[in-house]
Design a protein around this motif. Structure first.
Motif, mmCIF file in Angstrom:
data_model
loop_
_atom_site.group_PDB
_atom_site.id
_atom_site.type_symbol
_atom_site.label_atom_id
_atom_site.label_comp_id
_atom_site.label_asym_id
_atom_site.label_seq_id
_atom_site.Cartn_x
_atom_site.Cartn_y
_atom_site.Cartn_z
ATOM 1 N N THR A 139 -24.298 -22.440 -18.530
ATOM 2 C CA THR A 139 -24.773 -22.415 -17.149
ATOM 3 C C THR A 139 -26.295 -22.519 -17.072
ATOM 4 O O THR A 139 -26.822 -23.141 -16.156
ATOM 5 N N GLU A 140 -27.001 -21.922 -18.032
ATOM 6 C CA GLU A 140 -28.467 -21.964 -17.903
ATOM 7 C C GLU A 140 -29.041 -23.379 -18.056
ATOM 8 O O GLU A 140 -30.110 -23.674 -17.533
ATOM 9 N N SER B 206 -29.536 -19.734 -9.924
ATOM 10 C CA SER B 206 -28.211 -19.990 -10.502
ATOM 11 C C SER B 206 -27.084 -19.527 -9.587
ATOM 12 O O SER B 206 -27.276 -18.723 -8.669
ATOM 13 N N THR C 32 -32.060 -25.776 -6.027
ATOM 14 C CA THR C 32 -30.612 -25.594 -5.911
ATOM 15 C C THR C 32 -30.224 -25.843 -4.446
ATOM 16 O O THR C 32 -30.909 -25.380 -3.546
#
Ligand code: TXA
Ligand code: MG
Length: 313
Positions: A299-300, A197, A179
């Motif tokens: 989102t996952e 996340s 990320t």
């Protein structure tokens, strides 16, 4: 140039260190994907990375550090949010963009005023950085625009003869890139989704976090590596939401059971582990087209959907 394959043990770490100290470039294991490393303080070595990958100089590199203490020399200004995230998620798959210090070479940042930093969660590479005593810049160890490698073997498929060595640390356990969070914007913005996340980051900072809408936007990319055409197989790839008729020279990939598809796991973490390897294998099978049944828009699944949409170009 002969590319040496180095065994992943302490002797191997010393051998890789010697090459890096001498200005060489080495494929290194991380938990996400393999990187192509050079001494972050050595411009000649960094130039060799861009050449080996065929990467445009306008695309900045991530600086890999052992920990936040090492990172501190490379950042400036108010970095309290960066420190908070680093202490919570490092070593791990989170690259943090902060204002750079004067120690960071313009080659690393593409002449920009910010630098991306992360501590990778792989013991061999942490040992390597510690024994070097300097950070390592490391883009993914693939030819620019193609699929990131998750094994030492896959680096050699792309870069054999173009780099000094590969340190073999086995298969990457996460399987897709880190990320990337830009803390120089308010609110902070996720430039590339990954294993960490938005909600984990937001909870840690106690602050709202935005997600870059590059996939929908028609504006120029904020970060050069965010351009849409990226991570691509050679075979045309199409993202589909329904089962469509596919020809007998085409192949279908699905996440979860499907009678006519190559099936990947139906949970995002497990799917990520085999994702790039599967794309590479399917790409080499000589099909006319690769169709992918998209996983749900939740989102996952965001990180994998992002890579798929970019692979589609
Ligand atoms: O998981 C990873 O991050 C892997 C492993 C090897 O650590 N590295 C990786 O590097 O994926 P690379 O170069 O393939 O992708 C780095 C991304 C690019 O999209 C680049 O544009 C962006 O991070 N980036 C680097 N520095 C930046 C900066 N200062 N500001 C904004 N984006 C930046
Ligand atoms: Mg890359």
């Amino acid at each position: 140039m002969k590319t040496v394959r180095i065994k992943g043990n302490q002797e191997g770490v010393r051998a890789a260190r010697d090459i890096l100290v001498d200005g060489g470039i080495v494929g290194i294991p991380t938990e996400t994907v393999y990187g192509l490393a050079a001494n972050a303080n050595d411009d000649n070595a960094i130039r060799r990375i861009f050449e080996a990958k065929g990467r445009p100089l306008s695309n900045p590199l991530i600086v890999h550090v052992e920990d936040w203490k090492m990172a501190m020399a490379y950042v400036s200004g108010d970095v309290s949010s960066g420190e908070r995230l680093a202490l919570a998620f490092w070593p791990g798959p989170l690259s943090i963009v902060l204002p750079k210090s004067s120690r960071v070479s313009d080659l690393v940042t593409a002449s920009g005023s910010t630098v991306a930093l992360r501590a990778p969660n792989h013991q061999l590479t942490l040992d390597l950085i510690r024994s070097c005593g300097f950070p390592l810049v490391a883009p993914s160890a693939n030819r620019s625009g193609s699929i990131s490698p998750t094994t030492a073997e896959q680096i050699l498929q792309d870069l054999d003869g173009r780099i000094d060595a590969v340190l073999d640390g086995g298969s990457c356990v996460v399987g897709i890139e880190s990320t990337v969070i830009d803390l120089t914007k308010s609110p902070p913005i996720i430039l590339r989704p990954g294993a960490i996340s938005a909600s984990e980051i937001s909870n840690c900072l106690g602050q709202e976090v935005m997600i870059s809408e590059i996939l929908e936007s028609r504006e120029p990319a904020r970060s050069p590596g965010m351009s849409r055409k990226h991570y691509s197989p050679k075979t045309p790839l199409y993202c589909v939401t329904d089962l469509e008729q596919i020809g007998n020279r085409d192949v279908l990939i699905s996440f979860g059971p499907h009678p006519n598809a190559i099936v990947l796991p139906d949970t995002p973490t497990e799917a990520a582990v085999v994702f790039y390897t599967t794309l590479r294998e399917v790409d080499n099978m000589g099909f006319d087209a690769i169709y992918v049944l998209m996983p749900p828009d939740t989102t996952e699944w965001q990180a994998i959907r992002d890579r798929l949409i970019r692979a589609q170009g």
